[in-house]
Scaffold this motif. Structure first.
Motif, PDB file in Angstrom:
ATOM      1  N   HIS A 117       7.310  -6.170  -3.746  1.00 33.57           N
ATOM      2  CA  HIS A 117       5.847  -6.266  -3.795  1.00 33.57           C
ATOM      3  C   HIS A 117       5.332  -6.646  -2.402  1.00 33.57           C
ATOM      4  CE1 HIS A 117       1.804  -7.335  -5.027  1.00 33.57           C
ATOM      5  NE2 HIS A 117       2.074  -6.907  -6.250  1.00 33.57           N
ATOM      6  N   LYS A 118       4.315  -5.925  -1.942  1.00 33.64           N
ATOM      7  CA  LYS A 118       3.818  -6.150  -0.583  1.00 33.64           C
ATOM      8  C   LYS A 118       3.220  -7.540  -0.393  1.00 33.64           C
ATOM      9  CE  LYS A 118       3.025  -1.319   0.615  1.00 33.64           C
ATOM     10  NZ  LYS A 118       2.067  -0.274   1.058  1.00 33.64           N
ATOM     11  N   LEU A 119       2.802  -8.168  -1.483  1.00 27.29           N
ATOM     12  CA  LEU A 119       2.239  -9.514  -1.382  1.00 27.29           C
ATOM     13  C   LEU A 119       3.214 -10.588  -1.864  1.00 27.29           C
ATOM     14  CD1 LEU A 119      -1.413  -8.813  -2.654  1.00 27.29           C
ATOM     15  CD2 LEU A 119      -0.535  -8.793  -0.309  1.00 27.29           C
ATOM     16  N   GLY A 120       4.456 -10.170  -2.190  1.00 31.00           N
ATOM     17  CA  GLY A 120       5.448 -11.136  -2.659  1.00 31.00           C
ATOM     18  C   GLY A 120       6.063 -11.921  -1.514  1.00 31.00           C
ATOM     19  N   ARG A 121       6.647 -13.039  -1.845  1.00 30.57           N
ATOM     20  CA  ARG A 121       7.268 -13.896  -0.822  1.00 30.57           C
ATOM     21  C   ARG A 121       8.566 -13.289  -0.296  1.00 30.57           C
ATOM     22  NH1 ARG A 121       8.184 -19.823  -2.650  1.00 30.57           N
ATOM     23  NH2 ARG A 121       8.949 -19.853  -0.492  1.00 30.57           N
ATOM     24  N   HIS A 122       9.165 -12.408  -1.093  1.00 30.25           N
ATOM     25  CA  HIS A 122      10.463 -11.842  -0.703  1.00 30.25           C
ATOM     26  C   HIS A 122      10.397 -10.312  -0.719  1.00 30.25           C
ATOM     27  CE1 HIS A 122      12.017 -15.908  -1.300  1.00 30.25           C
ATOM     28  NE2 HIS A 122      11.485 -15.893  -2.513  1.00 30.25           N
ATOM     29  N   GLU A 123       9.376  -9.775  -0.064  1.00 30.66           N
ATOM     30  CA  GLU A 123       9.121  -8.335  -0.129  1.00 30.66           C
ATOM     31  C   GLU A 123      10.347  -7.497   0.213  1.00 30.66           C
ATOM     32  OE1 GLU A 123       6.537  -4.871   2.207  1.00 30.66           O
ATOM     33  OE2 GLU A 123       6.110  -6.994   2.583  1.00 30.66           O
ATOM     34  N   LEU A 131     -11.822   5.276 -17.953  1.00 30.03           N
ATOM     35  CA  LEU A 131     -10.921   4.126 -17.874  1.00 30.03           C
ATOM     36  C   LEU A 131     -10.511   3.871 -16.424  1.00 30.03           C
ATOM     37  CD1 LEU A 131      -9.260   1.942 -19.282  1.00 30.03           C
ATOM     38  CD2 LEU A 131      -7.411   3.613 -19.557  1.00 30.03           C
ATOM     39  N   ILE A 132     -10.199   4.915 -15.688  1.00 29.57           N
ATOM     40  CA  ILE A 132      -9.834   4.763 -14.271  1.00 29.57           C
ATOM     41  C   ILE A 132     -11.014   4.185 -13.489  1.00 29.57           C
ATOM     42  CG2 ILE A 132      -9.207   6.033 -12.173  1.00 29.57           C
ATOM     43  CD1 ILE A 132      -7.741   8.027 -14.068  1.00 29.57           C
ATOM     44  N   LEU A 133     -12.218   4.671 -13.779  1.00 33.17           N
ATOM     45  CA  LEU A 133     -13.417   4.161 -13.110  1.00 33.17           C
ATOM     46  C   LEU A 133     -13.582   2.669 -13.369  1.00 33.17           C
ATOM     47  CD1 LEU A 133     -15.984   4.965 -11.492  1.00 33.17           C
ATOM     48  CD2 LEU A 133     -17.112   5.343 -13.698  1.00 33.17           C
ATOM     49  N   LYS A 134     -13.336   2.254 -14.602  1.00 34.97           N
ATOM     50  CA  LYS A 134     -13.430   0.823 -14.954  1.00 34.97           C
ATOM     51  C   LYS A 134     -12.378   0.020 -14.206  1.00 34.97           C
ATOM     52  CE  LYS A 134     -13.255  -2.330 -18.928  1.00 34.97           C
ATOM     53  NZ  LYS A 134     -12.300  -3.258 -18.284  1.00 34.97           N
ATOM     54  N   TRP A 135     -11.166   0.543 -14.119  1.00 37.72           N
ATOM     55  CA  TRP A 135     -10.105  -0.162 -13.404  1.00 37.72           C
ATOM     56  C   TRP A 135     -10.478  -0.375 -11.934  1.00 37.72           C
ATOM     57  CZ3 TRP A 135      -5.268   3.047 -15.341  1.00 37.72           C
ATOM     58  CH2 TRP A 135      -4.932   2.618 -16.633  1.00 37.72           C
ATOM     59  N   VAL A 136     -11.014   0.661 -11.306  1.00 38.45           N
ATOM     60  CA  VAL A 136     -11.384   0.532  -9.896  1.00 38.45           C
ATOM     61  C   VAL A 136     -12.500  -0.490  -9.739  1.00 38.45           C
ATOM     62  CG1 VAL A 136     -12.346   1.752  -7.899  1.00 38.45           C
ATOM     63  CG2 VAL A 136     -10.625   2.869  -9.331  1.00 38.45           C
ATOM     64  N   TYR A 137     -13.471  -0.503 -10.652  1.00 38.53           N
ATOM     65  CA  TYR A 137     -14.569  -1.474 -10.594  1.00 38.53           C
ATOM     66  C   TYR A 137     -14.033  -2.903 -10.751  1.00 38.53           C
ATOM     67  CZ  TYR A 137     -18.847  -3.984 -11.790  1.00 38.53           C
ATOM     68  OH  TYR A 137     -19.881  -4.881 -11.810  1.00 38.53           O
ATOM     69  N   ASP A 138     -13.096  -3.081 -11.705  1.00 47.78           N
ATOM     70  CA  ASP A 138     -12.535  -4.416 -11.968  1.00 47.78           C
ATOM     71  C   ASP A 138     -11.432  -4.800 -10.989  1.00 47.78           C
ATOM     72  OD1 ASP A 138     -14.219  -4.709 -14.149  1.00 47.78           O
ATOM     73  OD2 ASP A 138     -12.737  -3.939 -15.577  1.00 47.78           O
ATOM     74  N   ARG A 139     -10.973  -3.817 -10.201  1.00 47.78           N
ATOM     75  CA  ARG A 139      -9.840  -4.006  -9.282  1.00 47.78           C
ATOM     76  C   ARG A 139      -8.572  -4.406 -10.031  1.00 47.78           C
ATOM     77  NH1 ARG A 139     -12.178  -8.024  -4.838  1.00 47.78           N
ATOM     78  NH2 ARG A 139     -13.013  -8.946  -6.751  1.00 47.78           N
ATOM     79  N   VAL A 140      -8.425  -3.894 -11.245  1.00 46.61           N
ATOM     80  CA  VAL A 140      -7.263  -4.207 -12.081  1.00 46.61           C
ATOM     81  C   VAL A 140      -6.750  -2.930 -12.738  1.00 46.61           C
ATOM     82  CG1 VAL A 140      -6.401  -5.450 -14.094  1.00 46.61           C
ATOM     83  CG2 VAL A 140      -8.043  -6.558 -12.563  1.00 46.61           C
ATOM     84  N   CYS A 141      -5.510  -2.562 -12.451  1.00 45.01           N
ATOM     85  CA  CYS A 141      -4.834  -1.451 -13.121  1.00 45.01           C
ATOM     86  C   CYS A 141      -3.579  -2.021 -13.770  1.00 45.01           C
ATOM     87  CB  CYS A 141      -4.470  -0.345 -12.135  1.00 45.01           C
ATOM     88  SG  CYS A 141      -3.533   1.017 -12.870  1.00 45.01           S
ATOM     89  N   PRO A 142      -3.632  -2.340 -15.077  1.00 47.95           N
ATOM     90  CA  PRO A 142      -2.488  -3.001 -15.729  1.00 47.95           C
ATOM     91  C   PRO A 142      -1.336  -2.031 -15.970  1.00 47.95           C
ATOM     92  CG  PRO A 142      -4.202  -2.531 -17.335  1.00 47.95           C
ATOM     93  CD  PRO A 142      -4.752  -2.127 -15.997  1.00 47.95           C
ATOM     94  N   ASN A 143      -0.153  -2.408 -15.532  1.00 47.24           N
ATOM     95  CA  ASN A 143       1.031  -1.614 -15.822  1.00 47.24           C
ATOM     96  C   ASN A 143       1.173  -1.444 -17.332  1.00 47.24           C
ATOM     97  OD1 ASN A 143       4.176  -1.622 -16.496  1.00 47.24           O
ATOM     98  ND2 ASN A 143       3.913  -0.722 -14.476  1.00 47.24           N
ATOM     99  N   PHE A 144       1.570  -0.252 -17.775  1.00 44.01           N
ATOM    100  CA  PHE A 144       1.604   0.033 -19.204  1.00 44.01           C
ATOM    101  C   PHE A 144       2.631  -0.817 -19.934  1.00 44.01           C
ATOM    102  CE2 PHE A 144       2.948   2.899 -22.780  1.00 44.01           C
ATOM    103  CZ  PHE A 144       1.770   2.786 -23.515  1.00 44.01           C
ATOM    104  N   PHE A 171      -3.113  -2.511  -8.716  1.00 43.33           N
ATOM    105  CA  PHE A 171      -4.117  -2.385  -7.649  1.00 43.33           C
ATOM    106  C   PHE A 171      -4.074  -3.563  -6.681  1.00 43.33           C
ATOM    107  CE2 PHE A 171      -7.469   0.447  -9.976  1.00 43.33           C
ATOM    108  CZ  PHE A 171      -6.628   1.532  -9.812  1.00 43.33           C
ATOM    109  N   LEU A 172      -3.278  -4.562  -6.976  1.00 41.69           N
ATOM    110  CA  LEU A 172      -3.371  -5.836  -6.271  1.00 41.69           C
ATOM    111  C   LEU A 172      -3.178  -5.720  -4.765  1.00 41.69           C
ATOM    112  CD1 LEU A 172      -3.845  -8.818  -6.952  1.00 41.69           C
ATOM    113  CD2 LEU A 172      -1.363  -9.125  -7.035  1.00 41.69           C
ATOM    114  N   SER A 173      -2.213  -4.896  -4.338  1.00 46.07           N
ATOM    115  CA  SER A 173      -1.877  -4.869  -2.914  1.00 46.07           C
ATOM    116  C   SER A 173      -2.648  -3.831  -2.110  1.00 46.07           C
ATOM    117  CB  SER A 173      -0.370  -4.614  -2.749  1.00 46.07           C
ATOM    118  OG  SER A 173      -0.038  -3.343  -3.270  1.00 46.07           O
ATOM    119  N   LYS A 174      -3.383  -2.914  -2.783  1.00 50.99           N
ATOM    120  CA  LYS A 174      -4.001  -1.824  -2.031  1.00 50.99           C
ATOM    121  C   LYS A 174      -5.474  -1.609  -2.356  1.00 50.99           C
ATOM    122  CE  LYS A 174      -2.404   2.506  -0.026  1.00 50.99           C
ATOM    123  NZ  LYS A 174      -1.384   3.578  -0.072  1.00 50.99           N
TER     124      LYS A 174
END
Length: 659
Positions: A188-194, A279-292, A300-303
């Motif tokens: 993960h790009k924001l993880g401590r041990h990327e 649904l994609i539009l909502k995810w972009v607005y909320d900045r949250v795309c939950p893994n299935f 969406f967290l890192s980008k």
């Protein structure tokens, strides 16, 4: 058909590997059945003698003398990622070489593991995310991911099991959970041990879910992929692309499982697309795309954040306000009948039986077989360091024999196994000839008789092209007249107006000649492809330097246009039995190489084609023409990586001209 072909080849590969060191799984959009421009070929490889466990209690299910266990450590990683702790030293040098010390313990570094495998793959491969990426013949891209497997479902994905009420069906959900998950080398790009973390991969689950989609759901998924590549990401660099195909797939999964649509059917295709888009539009607005599978993993967290997220939302919302008409910005969609966009009540024809002719379907079938065989050779080269090639192919034959008796084989899988049988028998014949070379006439004669029978048997299973291996074998064993006889037979067959070569075919003639017949009949009577010479096996002595050069550059095979190799063999044979006929064959080859416009010689194969013309000119004494041909070979794209040999031949030719 596409899925069946990949499924049977994957099964054959995993059951037939000689060493048994690695297993493989095809994944991504190619496995799912798409053949879009961006549909690359994703294959995952993992060592069979290493297994990942989630807690130490699971070690009781393994024999630690034969299995090396790896423990997940998710305590300091974002959701969906983990560190992999090696519980005992590995006998695998690649894995041991990728170990690093983290918090006083040895972990397998994802970045180190990925880098080691990148250097071991083809020379023009580059790292891309968790994969090693490159291009095969025809322009198709491949991505090889070297990973690890766990037989257990991740505890962090347990909520997914509880959500499976209406989709997928219980037996599919159970199969998915029973097969566990994989770990691909990217942190993960924001993880401590990327650089040391591994991402939990649900590739097996995903292709099972795509297989479980009905036709409309699959079309919706495809429509989203076209929307992404041809509208949203069109003209953007990889760094600027915030949305990817995986986000589209995730949206379809969520919409299907949440059952927000009354009916998934072709008449509702645009409504289905619209629901996924919202649904994609909502995810972009909320900045949250939950893994299935692990909703806590926000993809969406890192980008997708900050100004980039704001601009993406403005663009998507602008399209939303325009309504479905924005799909007309996609060239692929615009080229279809677009009246339905203005009148959604119109029905949409999605029946492939009425959309695709028999000839077009057959083109697709032969193209699939051809591409899969190329990838299999690459996979063997990149993962299996096979020493006993003869034993390897005997194992393959035994595997095919077992698979032929499997119940419920589809007609596509049968023809795939038929072609695979021909290839394996051919290779075994040439290896057997080399392995049994002896000064004892009786033993040599017996081995020669067996090998000759094998190449003839292979031709009965394969297409017209496979007859050329008989001619190659006769030439190799000094049977020049027999080789020429086979070449004449091939020429007669190739002269038929219905023959399909490199997807070029007279549709009317093809339909009249073989329409409605079985694919086993069609492949023997009316289908041709180019010739693949594995560089581990020497077929023609005059091409051994090219094979060695290619092999040194990690090219597993030479791919030679059928007519180029046909004329080459004819020239080489006439040199020994009837020199008066050499010039005619040489003129035919020269005309083909000089003037072909991609009909019989694909652009990527022009380097080897000019090289072969030069070899034939050199052996017949026309050194000046040979020099020109070698120079032309260097000017074309070096697909086969034979430049070293070409330069050597140029030096040798110049030396002979000067003396």
């Amino acid at each position: 058909m596409r899925r069946d072909m990949v499924d049977i080849m994957e099964m054959a590969e995993n059951q037939g590997r000689a060493s048994g060191e690695y297993s493989e799984m095809w994944s991504g959009s190619y496995r799912e059945g798409f053949r879009l421009k961006e549909s690359d070929i994703d294959i995952m490889f993992w060592p069979n003698d290493h297994r990942v466990i989630w807690d130490l209690s699971q070690s009781q299910y393994y024999n630690t003398h034969g299995q090396t266990l790896i423990l997940c450590d998710c305590s300091d990683s974002p959701p969906g990622f983990t560190l992999l702790y090696l519980l005992s030293p590995s006998r695998n040098q690649v894995i041991q070489g990728a170990c690093v010390r983290v918090n006083s313990e040895y972990y397998i570094s994802s970045s180190e593991y990925r880098m080691i495998w990148c250097s071991a793959t083809l020379p023009d491969s580059i790292p891309h995310g968790p994969c090693v990426s490159g291009v095969i013949s025809g322009g198709a891209e491949y991505e090889f991911a070297h990973c690890f497997v766990s037989d257990f479902w991740p505890p962090s994905a347990s909520s997914w099991i509880d959500r499976c009420h209406s989709w997928p069906k219980p037996h599919i959900a159970n199969e998915i959970v029973k097969n566990g998950c994989h770990f691909v080398p990217v942190g993960h790009k924001l993880g401590r041990h990327e650089h040391n973390e591994w991402r939990i991969s649900f590739s097996f689950a995903e292709h099972k879910l795509v297989y479980a989609m009905n036709h409309c759901q699959f079309l919706t998924y495809g429509l989203l992929k076209l929307f992404l590549t041809e509208i949203i990401n069109n003209g953007l660099s990889d760094e600027d692309k915030l949305l990817c195909s995986y986000h589209m797939k995730t949206a379809v999964f969520w919409v299907i499982q949440q059952n927000t649509l009354q009916q998934w059917c072709p008449q509702n295709l645009l409504e289905c697309f619209w629901n996924c888009y919202k649904l994609i539009l909502k995810w972009v607005y909320d900045r949250v795309c939950p893994n299935f599978f692990i909703p806590q993993n926000n993809m969406f967290l890192s980008k997708v954040h900050g100004e980039a997220q704001h601009q993406l939302f403005i663009r998507l919302y602008g399209l939303y306000e325009n309504g479905l008409a924005f799909l007309l910005h996609s060239p692929s969609i615009r080229s279809c009948n677009i009246n339905v966009l203005y009148n959604p009540r119109l029905s949409i024809c999605t029946n492939e039986n009425t959309l695709i002719s028999e000839t077009r379907f057959d083109k697709e079938l032969w193209r699939e077989i051809h591409t899969i065989i190329i990838i299999v050779v690459m996979g063997i080269s990149c993962v299996n360091r096979v020493v006993d090639l003869c034993g390897f192919y005997v194992t393959c034959l035994h595997t095919i024999e077992q698979m032929i008796d499997l119940p419920l084989l589809t007609q596509y899988q049968v023809v795939m196994l038929q072609k695979l049988t021909a290839i394996v028998i051919q290779k075994t014949a040439f290896i057997l000839h080399i392995a049994t070379y002896t000064n004892e006439n009786k033993l040599w004669y017996r081995a020669d008789k067996i090998s000759c029978h094998m190449v003839k048997l292979a031709a009965k299973f394969g297409c017209i092209t496979d007859m050329l291996y008989i001619a190659m074998y006769y030439y190799k064993t000094l049977g020049y007249m027999e080789a020429l006889s086979i070449i004449e037979m091939i020429k007669v067959k190739l002269a038929q107006p219905y023959v399909m070569y490199l997807s070029n075919v007279d549709t009317k003639m093809y339909t009249e000649a073989v329409g409605g017949q079985s694919w086993s009949t069609k492949i023997k009577k009316a289908v041709d492809r180019d010739i693949q010479l594995d560089n581990d096996i020497h077929y023609i002595n005059e091409l051994v330097p090219e094979q060695q050069s290619a092999l040194q550059n990690s090219r597993p095979s030479l791919r030679i246009p059928l007519f180029v190799l046909l004329y080459m063999l004819e020239i080489l044979c006439y040199r020994h039995v009837d020199t008066s006929r050499i010039q005619t064959a040489l003129d035919d080859l020269q005309t083909l190489v000089h003037h072909d416009q991609g009909q019989l010689i694909p652009l990527l194969y022009r380097d080897i084609s000019w090289q072969i013309l030069g070899i034939c000119q050199q052996v017949t004494g026309n050194l000046q023409a040979a020099l020109y041909s070698y120079q032309q070979s260097l000017r074309h794209e070096p697909f086969h990586k034979i430049q070293t040999t070409t330069e050597m031949r140029i030096q040798e030719t110049c030396h002979r001209l000067l003396n």
